[in-house]
Design a protein around this motif. Structure first.
Motif, PDB file in Angstrom:
ATOM      1  N   THR A 291       0.753  -1.167   0.020  1.00  0.00           N
ATOM      2  CA  THR A 291       0.133   0.088   0.138  1.00  0.00           C
ATOM      3  C   THR A 291       0.809   1.307  -0.232  1.00  0.00           C
ATOM      4  O   THR A 291       1.948   1.085   0.733  1.00  0.00           O
ATOM      5  CB  THR A 291      -0.945   0.052   1.091  1.00  0.00           C
ATOM      6  N   ASP A 292       0.463   2.344  -0.627  1.00  0.00           N
ATOM      7  CA  ASP A 292       0.966   3.379  -0.785  1.00  0.00           C
ATOM      8  C   ASP A 292       0.070   4.566  -0.331  1.00  0.00           C
ATOM      9  O   ASP A 292      -1.019   4.827  -0.993  1.00  0.00           O
ATOM     10  CB  ASP A 292       1.703   3.969  -2.112  1.00  0.00           C
ATOM     11  N   THR A 293       0.344   5.239   0.910  1.00  0.00           N
ATOM     12  CA  THR A 293      -0.736   6.179   1.507  1.00  0.00           C
ATOM     13  C   THR A 293      -0.610   7.441   0.275  1.00  0.00           C
ATOM     14  O   THR A 293      -1.912   8.205   0.275  1.00  0.00           O
ATOM     15  CB  THR A 293      -0.270   6.636   2.970  1.00  0.00           C
ATOM     16  N   ALA A 294       0.396   7.768  -0.090  1.00  0.00           N
ATOM     17  CA  ALA A 294       0.442   9.108  -0.919  1.00  0.00           C
ATOM     18  C   ALA A 294      -0.192   8.686  -2.340  1.00  0.00           C
ATOM     19  O   ALA A 294      -0.967   9.661  -2.860  1.00  0.00           O
ATOM     20  CB  ALA A 294       1.970   9.610  -1.152  1.00  0.00           C
ATOM     21  N   PHE A 295       0.016   7.548  -2.786  1.00  0.00           N
ATOM     22  CA  PHE A 295      -0.973   7.257  -3.954  1.00  0.00           C
ATOM     23  C   PHE A 295      -2.190   6.868  -3.896  1.00  0.00           C
ATOM     24  O   PHE A 295      -3.146   7.138  -4.827  1.00  0.00           O
ATOM     25  CB  PHE A 295       0.000   5.844  -4.815  1.00  0.00           C
ATOM     26  N   GLY A 296      -2.623   6.514  -2.709  1.00  0.00           N
ATOM     27  CA  GLY A 296      -4.140   6.168  -2.418  1.00  0.00           C
ATOM     28  C   GLY A 296      -4.278   4.713  -3.137  1.00  0.00           C
ATOM     29  O   GLY A 296      -5.296   4.678  -3.741  1.00  0.00           O
ATOM     30  N   ASN A 297      -3.333   3.586  -3.093  1.00  0.00           N
ATOM     31  CA  ASN A 297      -3.469   2.564  -4.063  1.00  0.00           C
ATOM     32  C   ASN A 297      -2.750   1.570  -3.124  1.00  0.00           C
ATOM     33  O   ASN A 297      -2.026   1.592  -2.255  1.00  0.00           O
ATOM     34  CB  ASN A 297      -3.198   2.882  -5.364  1.00  0.00           C
ATOM     35  N   PHE A 298      -3.052   0.255  -3.862  1.00  0.00           N
ATOM     36  CA  PHE A 298      -1.822  -0.623  -3.510  1.00  0.00           C
ATOM     37  C   PHE A 298      -1.506  -1.303  -4.900  1.00  0.00           C
ATOM     38  O   PHE A 298      -1.940  -1.558  -5.966  1.00  0.00           O
ATOM     39  CB  PHE A 298      -2.447  -1.879  -2.495  1.00  0.00           C
ATOM     40  N   GLN A 299      -0.007  -1.611  -4.997  1.00  0.00           N
ATOM     41  CA  GLN A 299       0.755  -2.052  -6.127  1.00  0.00           C
ATOM     42  C   GLN A 299       0.997  -3.303  -6.049  1.00  0.00           C
ATOM     43  O   GLN A 299       1.270  -4.095  -4.767  1.00  0.00           O
ATOM     44  CB  GLN A 299       2.015  -1.273  -6.421  1.00  0.00           C
ATOM     45  N   ILE A 300       0.970  -4.323  -7.006  1.00  0.00           N
ATOM     46  CA  ILE A 300       1.261  -5.778  -6.957  1.00  0.00           C
ATOM     47  C   ILE A 300       2.328  -6.046  -7.595  1.00  0.00           C
ATOM     48  O   ILE A 300       2.570  -5.526  -8.940  1.00  0.00           O
ATOM     49  CB  ILE A 300      -0.009  -6.579  -7.430  1.00  0.00           C
ATOM     50  N   PHE A 301       3.435  -6.804  -6.967  1.00  0.00           N
ATOM     51  CA  PHE A 301       4.846  -6.940  -7.586  1.00  0.00           C
ATOM     52  C   PHE A 301       4.831  -8.489  -7.683  1.00  0.00           C
ATOM     53  O   PHE A 301       4.332  -9.353  -6.894  1.00  0.00           O
ATOM     54  CB  PHE A 301       5.923  -6.431  -6.827  1.00  0.00           C
ATOM     55  N   SER A 302       5.449  -8.878  -8.960  1.00  0.00           N
ATOM     56  CA  SER A 302       5.944 -10.434  -8.782  1.00  0.00           C
ATOM     57  C   SER A 302       7.089 -10.839  -7.812  1.00  0.00           C
ATOM     58  O   SER A 302       7.520  -9.905  -7.232  1.00  0.00           O
ATOM     59  CB  SER A 302       6.776 -10.568 -10.237  1.00  0.00           C
ATOM     60  N   GLY A 315      -8.959   9.744  -3.491  1.00  0.00           N
ATOM     61  CA  GLY A 315     -10.451  10.061  -3.519  1.00  0.00           C
ATOM     62  C   GLY A 315     -11.005  10.805  -2.542  1.00  0.00           C
ATOM     63  O   GLY A 315     -10.859  10.333  -1.285  1.00  0.00           O
ATOM     64  N   ALA A 316     -11.888  11.899  -2.806  1.00  0.00           N
ATOM     65  CA  ALA A 316     -12.519  12.346  -1.712  1.00  0.00           C
ATOM     66  C   ALA A 316     -13.902  11.896  -1.209  1.00  0.00           C
ATOM     67  O   ALA A 316     -14.577  12.568  -0.215  1.00  0.00           O
ATOM     68  CB  ALA A 316     -12.601  14.180  -1.726  1.00  0.00           C
ATOM     69  N   GLN A 317     -14.188  11.057  -1.888  1.00  0.00           N
ATOM     70  CA  GLN A 317     -15.727  10.170  -1.615  1.00  0.00           C
ATOM     71  C   GLN A 317     -15.504   9.139  -1.093  1.00  0.00           C
ATOM     72  O   GLN A 317     -14.828   8.053  -1.249  1.00  0.00           O
ATOM     73  CB  GLN A 317     -16.448  10.257  -2.713  1.00  0.00           C
ATOM     74  N   PHE A 318     -16.639   8.394  -0.284  1.00  0.00           N
ATOM     75  CA  PHE A 318     -16.489   7.113   0.183  1.00  0.00           C
ATOM     76  C   PHE A 318     -17.010   6.036  -0.935  1.00  0.00           C
ATOM     77  O   PHE A 318     -18.288   6.003  -1.327  1.00  0.00           O
ATOM     78  CB  PHE A 318     -17.500   6.962   1.425  1.00  0.00           C
ATOM     79  N   GLU A 319     -16.252   5.432  -1.648  1.00  0.00           N
ATOM     80  CA  GLU A 319     -16.462   4.709  -2.854  1.00  0.00           C
ATOM     81  C   GLU A 319     -15.543   3.466  -3.098  1.00  0.00           C
ATOM     82  O   GLU A 319     -14.274   3.624  -2.024  1.00  0.00           O
ATOM     83  CB  GLU A 319     -16.393   5.553  -4.107  1.00  0.00           C
ATOM     84  N   PRO A 320     -15.797   2.655  -3.818  1.00  0.00           N
ATOM     85  CA  PRO A 320     -15.138   1.263  -3.943  1.00  0.00           C
ATOM     86  C   PRO A 320     -13.736   2.076  -4.797  1.00  0.00           C
ATOM     87  O   PRO A 320     -13.685   2.905  -5.488  1.00  0.00           O
ATOM     88  CB  PRO A 320     -15.690   0.602  -4.784  1.00  0.00           C
ATOM     89  N   ALA A 321     -12.536   1.308  -4.031  1.00  0.00           N
ATOM     90  CA  ALA A 321     -11.412   1.576  -4.873  1.00  0.00           C
ATOM     91  C   ALA A 321     -10.906   3.164  -4.582  1.00  0.00           C
ATOM     92  O   ALA A 321     -10.028   3.477  -5.376  1.00  0.00           O
ATOM     93  CB  ALA A 321     -11.225   1.174  -6.027  1.00  0.00           C
ATOM     94  N   LYS A 322     -11.446   3.920  -3.865  1.00  0.00           N
ATOM     95  CA  LYS A 322     -11.073   5.101  -3.488  1.00  0.00           C
ATOM     96  C   LYS A 322     -10.394   5.198  -2.229  1.00  0.00           C
ATOM     97  O   LYS A 322     -11.096   4.900  -1.098  1.00  0.00           O
ATOM     98  CB  LYS A 322     -12.223   6.300  -3.689  1.00  0.00           C
ATOM     99  N   TYR A 323      -9.591   5.976  -2.033  1.00  0.00           N
ATOM    100  CA  TYR A 323      -8.808   5.863  -0.897  1.00  0.00           C
ATOM    101  C   TYR A 323      -8.031   7.114  -0.448  1.00  0.00           C
ATOM    102  O   TYR A 323      -7.578   7.918  -1.275  1.00  0.00           O
ATOM    103  CB  TYR A 323      -7.665   4.833  -0.850  1.00  0.00           C
ATOM    104  N   MET A 324      -8.106   7.437   0.826  1.00  0.00           N
ATOM    105  CA  MET A 324      -7.388   8.967   1.271  1.00  0.00           C
ATOM    106  C   MET A 324      -6.174   8.681   2.366  1.00  0.00           C
ATOM    107  O   MET A 324      -5.144   9.177   1.895  1.00  0.00           O
ATOM    108  CB  MET A 324      -8.179   9.606   1.868  1.00  0.00           C
ATOM    109  N   LEU A 325      -6.434   7.385   3.030  1.00  0.00           N
ATOM    110  CA  LEU A 325      -5.170   7.076   3.801  1.00  0.00           C
ATOM    111  C   LEU A 325      -5.085   5.487   3.917  1.00  0.00           C
ATOM    112  O   LEU A 325      -5.334   4.884   5.088  1.00  0.00           O
ATOM    113  CB  LEU A 325      -5.446   7.387   5.280  1.00  0.00           C
ATOM    114  N   PRO A 326      -4.803   5.028   2.947  1.00  0.00           N
ATOM    115  CA  PRO A 326      -4.757   3.403   2.977  1.00  0.00           C
ATOM    116  C   PRO A 326      -3.545   2.895   3.454  1.00  0.00           C
ATOM    117  O   PRO A 326      -2.562   3.446   3.936  1.00  0.00           O
ATOM    118  CB  PRO A 326      -4.548   2.810   1.390  1.00  0.00           C
ATOM    119  N   ALA A 327      -3.796   1.730   4.463  1.00  0.00           N
ATOM    120  CA  ALA A 327      -2.944   1.210   5.510  1.00  0.00           C
ATOM    121  C   ALA A 327      -2.521  -0.037   5.362  1.00  0.00           C
ATOM    122  O   ALA A 327      -1.788  -0.282   4.573  1.00  0.00           O
ATOM    123  CB  ALA A 327      -3.597   1.713   6.893  1.00  0.00           C
ATOM    124  N   GLY A 328      -3.051  -0.750   6.242  1.00  0.00           N
ATOM    125  CA  GLY A 328      -2.981  -2.250   6.480  1.00  0.00           C
ATOM    126  C   GLY A 328      -3.359  -3.070   5.163  1.00  0.00           C
ATOM    127  O   GLY A 328      -4.415  -2.830   4.568  1.00  0.00           O
TER     128      GLY A 328
END
Length: 371
Positions: A291-302, A315-328
């Motif tokens: 996970t990357d808090t600044a990008f608002g995503n998670f990346q998948i690596f080999s 994203g600023a809305q409560f929606e699927p795949a939209k994040y402001m502070l992704p963590a665990g």
């Protein structure tokens, strides 16, 4: 697999969810059913889909799947469903259909037992009390390991939340943040994140049965095997230890004795780079999820560190795949991905496309209770 910026320009699956309801420990679920929406898949067409967005979890009431009669009764009476919601979720772990989420404000671990459709909490009782539950992880027996940051202890519970023991003592950690047991539960690896005034940026290793401190690896720096604010940690079934090296913007890989093997990543805003890496998980095939808090995503690596796919945007809305502070983040036995967003106080779940909706340990979530 490559994703592009169009992946989130779709109809929001969670438009009916009231964001205001998330601002308290007891939240209200939407009064009306959202209209059916097309599946949200990643990457988007025309690329072959790899993951399907499955659900948002934000309260204990999410364990309930209403049948038509129950929905009609609520519509007539005006009654809302409600439940115990997150205040500040931090990390997530899943084992055999149980989803464990640490909440630093509630000072507990919230448990969603999906096959049994039961919600519970632990860590807020006298025995095994948690003061600041942060990182959480499980071993192959579903024993639960929690990093208690304020207490400076690793606290261990069985799958049902019964307290077993604690590891660590006064002064053992500068800033305990995350934890990873060996799969067989004989060792536990604890991340000491440290701070600006110490070089104790390291991983401490203990014997679980006795609590004996075995060895440390790492210190503050930017060389191979050194850390600058290490974050999360994972121990894989094939005997590799992965550490998110936060302020060095990379993931480092070690053997079980702490010998440096390799690293990948680097600072930047391009795909495969990191801006604020935080959580890590490994799936059964050895793929790495960060996970990357600044990008608002998670990346998948080999397993070799090659970028395969990223999922989510800020994203600023409560929606699927939209994040402001992704963590665990965690990946369960069936390949479902679970990710915490602290700002929106939710856990998003994604399913590999090859796994049927009703299959696997979390499949019962998609079945009628009477099925």
């Amino acid at each position: 697999m490559t994703e592009n910026g169009s992946l989130v320009r779709r109809a929001a699956l969670g438009a009916a969810v009231l964001v205001a309801g998330l601002l308290a420990g007891c939240v209200a679920a939407p009064e009306k059913e959202a209209a059916p929406q097309p599946e949200l898949v990643f990457p988007p067409p025309p690329d072959p889909a790899r993951f399907v967005f499955e659900r948002i979890v934000f309260a204990s009431s999410n364990l309930t799947v209403d049948d038509g009669t129950e929905r009609f009764r609520r519509m007539v009476t005006g009654q809302k469903t409600s439940g115990r919601g997150f205040s500040k979720p931090f990390d997530v772990a899943a084992c055999r259909g149980r989803v464990y989420v640490t909440d630093t404000v509630e000072r507990s671990v919230m448990v969603y037992d999906v096959p049994a459709r039961k919600f519970s909490e632990f860590g807020n009782q006298d025995l095994g009390t948690l003061r600041q539950p942060l990182g959480i992880n499980v071993d192959e027996q579903c024993n639960v390991y929690v990093a208690d940051g304020t207490a400076g202890r690793v606290k261990i519970y069985d799958a049902a939340g019964r307290f077993l023991r604690e590891i660590g003592g006064d002064g053992d950690f500068s800033r305990l943040s995350h934890v990873a047991p060996s799969p067989d539960g004989t060792r536990v690896y604890a991340v000491d994140t440290g701070g600006v005034d110490t070089d104790q940026h390291r991983v401490r290793v203990y014997e679980v049965a006795t609590g004996k401190h075995l060895f440390d690896f790492g210190r503050r720096g930017n060389g191979d095997g050194e850390f600058n604010l290490p974050r999360d940690i994972e121990y894989t079934k094939n005997g590799l230890v992965y550490v998110v090296d936060g302020a060095n913007f990379r993931v480092q890989v070690f053997d079980p004795q702490g010998k440096f093997l390799r690293a990948f990543g680097g600072v930047g805003r391009q795909l495969g780079q990191f801006s604020r890496p935080k959580g890590i998980a490994i799936d059964g095939a050895g793929r790495i999820y960060v996970t990357d808090t600044a990008f608002g995503n998670f990346q998948i690596f080999s397993p070799e560190g090659e970028l395969l796919l990223f999922i989510g945007t800020r994203g600023a809305q409560f929606e699927p795949a939209k994040y402001m502070l992704p963590a665990g983040i965690d990946v369960d036995e069936d390949g479902r991905v679970l990710m915490v967003d602290q700002y929106f106080r939710k856990v998003d779940i994604y399913r590999p496309v090859e796994v049927p909706a009703e299959a696997g340990f979390l499949g019962p979530w998609n079945k009628s209770p009477a099925a």
